[in-house]
Scaffold this active site. Sequence first.
Site, PDB file in Angstrom:
ATOM      1  N   GLU A 158     -15.375 -31.203 -26.782  1.00  0.00           N
ATOM      2  CA  GLU A 158     -15.841 -30.347 -27.877  1.00  0.00           C
ATOM      3  C   GLU A 158     -17.364 -30.439 -28.036  1.00  0.00           C
ATOM      4  OE1 GLU A 158     -11.656 -31.675 -28.435  1.00  0.00           O
ATOM      5  OE2 GLU A 158     -13.563 -32.684 -28.014  1.00  0.00           O
ATOM      6  N   ARG A 162      -2.706 -38.092  -4.637  1.00  0.00           N
ATOM      7  CA  ARG A 162      -3.041 -39.507  -4.804  1.00  0.00           C
ATOM      8  C   ARG A 162      -4.253 -39.677  -5.710  1.00  0.00           C
ATOM      9  NH1 ARG A 162      -2.529 -41.369   1.565  1.00  0.00           N
ATOM     10  NH2 ARG A 162      -0.240 -41.206   1.710  1.00  0.00           N
ATOM     11  N   THR A 180       8.626 -49.102   4.100  1.00  0.00           N
ATOM     12  CA  THR A 180       7.518 -48.213   4.461  1.00  0.00           C
ATOM     13  C   THR A 180       6.353 -49.015   5.039  1.00  0.00           C
ATOM     14  OG1 THR A 180       8.138 -46.631   2.738  1.00  0.00           O
ATOM     15  CG2 THR A 180       5.896 -46.495   3.573  1.00  0.00           C
ATOM     16  N   ASP A 193       5.613 -47.981   8.789  1.00  0.00           N
ATOM     17  CA  ASP A 193       4.502 -47.018   8.873  1.00  0.00           C
ATOM     18  C   ASP A 193       3.121 -47.651   8.790  1.00  0.00           C
ATOM     19  OD1 ASP A 193       6.538 -45.209   8.913  1.00  0.00           O
ATOM     20  OD2 ASP A 193       6.300 -44.563   6.823  1.00  0.00           O
ATOM     21  N   LEU A 252      -2.578 -45.481   2.379  1.00  0.00           N
ATOM     22  CA  LEU A 252      -2.369 -44.945   1.019  1.00  0.00           C
ATOM     23  C   LEU A 252      -3.678 -44.697   0.282  1.00  0.00           C
ATOM     24  CD1 LEU A 252       0.703 -47.064  -0.171  1.00  0.00           C
ATOM     25  CD2 LEU A 252       0.684 -44.843   0.963  1.00  0.00           C
ATOM     26  N   GLY A 267      10.666 -44.599   0.579  1.00  0.00           N
ATOM     27  CA  GLY A 267      11.813 -44.119   1.336  1.00  0.00           C
ATOM     28  C   GLY A 267      12.996 -43.802   0.444  1.00  0.00           C
ATOM     29  N   GLY A 268      14.093 -43.404   1.079  1.00  0.00           N
ATOM     30  CA  GLY A 268      15.238 -42.911   0.336  1.00  0.00           C
ATOM     31  C   GLY A 268      15.915 -43.939  -0.554  1.00  0.00           C
ATOM     32  N   LEU A 309      14.623 -46.679  -2.185  1.00  0.00           N
ATOM     33  CA  LEU A 309      13.858 -46.916  -3.412  1.00  0.00           C
ATOM     34  C   LEU A 309      13.794 -45.650  -4.261  1.00  0.00           C
ATOM     35  CD1 LEU A 309      12.237 -48.756  -5.185  1.00  0.00           C
ATOM     36  CD2 LEU A 309      10.230 -48.361  -3.751  1.00  0.00           C
ATOM     37  N   ALA A 334      16.118 -43.367  -4.562  1.00  0.00           N
ATOM     38  CA  ALA A 334      17.393 -43.260  -5.272  1.00  0.00           C
ATOM     39  C   ALA A 334      17.455 -44.236  -6.441  1.00  0.00           C
ATOM     40  CB  ALA A 334      18.544 -43.526  -4.302  1.00  0.00           C
TER      41      ALA A 334
END
Length: 621
Positions: free
Chosen positions: A107, A248, A260, A264, A268, A354-355, A357, A359
């Site tokens: 403002e 990110r 991961t 990989d 990050l 990944g899948g 974690l 879920a």
Amino acid sequence: MILTFGTLHIFKPFSSFHRLGRLIPIMALSLRISSSPLICRATLANGDNGRNHHAKDAAFIRRAADLAEMSAGLTSPHPNFGCVIATSSGKVAGEGYLYAQGTKPAEALAVEAAGEFCRGSTAYLNMEPGDCHGDHAAVSALVQAGIERVVVGIRHPLQHLRGSAIRELRSQGIEVNVLGEDFESKVLEDARKACLLVNAPLIHRACSRVPFSVLKYAMTLDGKIAASSGHAAWISSKLSRTRVFELRGRSDAVIVGGNTVRQDDPRLTARHGQGHTPTRIVMTQSLDLPEKANLWDVSEVPTIIVTQRGARRSFQKFLASKGVEVVEFDMLNPREVMEYFHLRGYLSILWECGGTLAASAISSSVIHKVVAFVAPKIIGGRNAPSPVGELGMVEMTQALNLMDVCYEQVGPDMLVTGFLQPIPDLIPVIPSEDATVEIDPSVNPFESSIIFFYKTWDLYGSFSNFSPHPIRMPCGEDNDDYMTWPSVEHYYQANKFVGVENPMAHDCVEKIRTARSPEEAALIGRSTLRQKPELVRNDWEDVKIEVMYMALKCKFSTYPHLKSMLLSTAGSVLVESSPHDLFWGGGREGEGLNYLGRLLMQLRSEFFDDSSVSAENTFLA
């Protein structure tokens, strides 16, 4: 009351830029890279002069919401404020947005840009001002500029701030209209949704006590995030990966699982070359991680490991030697971890896990939004992993439906986004806090023998060394030349390098002094200390407490309302509630030294002693 978004938007490729589930015009995107959050404009408002009143208000509110996001990726996530000042003839006179916590309010910047055109004009705010420092800088700027009317998109979601700025503006004779309360229409409701979306992280933090969490993944057309071998580079296109870097940059932290890291070895990083870089978080039950990993390099970006209490003590010591922080939990699960990072002040977290974690996080109800890149590829494979693991659902009727779903083509890929949980509505309920106080004025919901403070938008945010209160102090003990420092943090960080006979140290002091925000000043000071310790003064560890104390004393002596606020806490213990700073803060479980809280209590005592001496001298005279 819960506001749900049921509309389906189909986007044309490259016709717009999709951010957080809404459209931002290309013009707004180009303004985002402006070097200053103050933007002076004298263009005609969107639409012709024949538009009705609601349509004009809605257009300006949407513009304020667009402005509010302009610091995204450049600074760490914070409450997003944008302000547009429009004259009675429908021209935009000035605009501004909050660049970072501890910087000048949107403002005030808009008022500076509009100048004399403010008088008799209307100010459009995406969110009620967050004047939590006692100086009401945003409100004062609007009142003193002669603003006649203020239109607010949403009330402030934090309880200690909600409604206070609106009441203050109205008490000054300014007409204040709040969307959804003072008037309603379809076009205004759409504008209000834009305001909710731009501050979705803050709203979820206020209502659910966990950070706003986004699950991001890239998958093939047949729903695989890697081949059966685990190879996953690359599923999505380079354009899509660039968008991930941007996601990110808009987050406090990026979280992955141990699998991961093992498969990989990610970095990050945001890799955008400027602005904010998020903390990296690894969530692992067993701490079964490799000794060599890119995430153990914390020279530029910190890494935090969250794990089960007692896991691999020897490896914890190894990580500590690398500068990696390890946080143990009695019960390691996504809900506990997110509640911890909520206490740490995080607003937004990006999950790139990944899948399995993913879920677990969805089952724990900590995922609020999904961002999925779908590549036109088929990889097949019975054992190839999918984005989300077992959720325990056996019928399609149990499937989780996304809300406010959006589609956008990014190169050859399709980007699908949507909310798993609705954004909580902010329409006030009855009886409100104001109504309760009217019934019993003695009611004080914030009264406590222990007062916690941390982020600048907290109830006692002005106690933070990041608060936006400039001070005039000499640079070093032997220097009589007083300089203006934008915040206590600027002054404190610069003093690490004062008196060192090295041109690089002198340059560092100047870079810190001119940093645009306390966050950036801290980043320069901390990274230089780690990477070039030879530039740090030899006596820094001996004098840093005194440096902080003198800066705090200057701040609270310069601003009478801050001194009054500090004195009003008499009898209370002050705790800087950072759960990770064990020197200046209180730590996660009270194990921290809390030196910032101690210094403020010492200063409070000194102020009381000075008042007693002054009163005694007056009596004797």
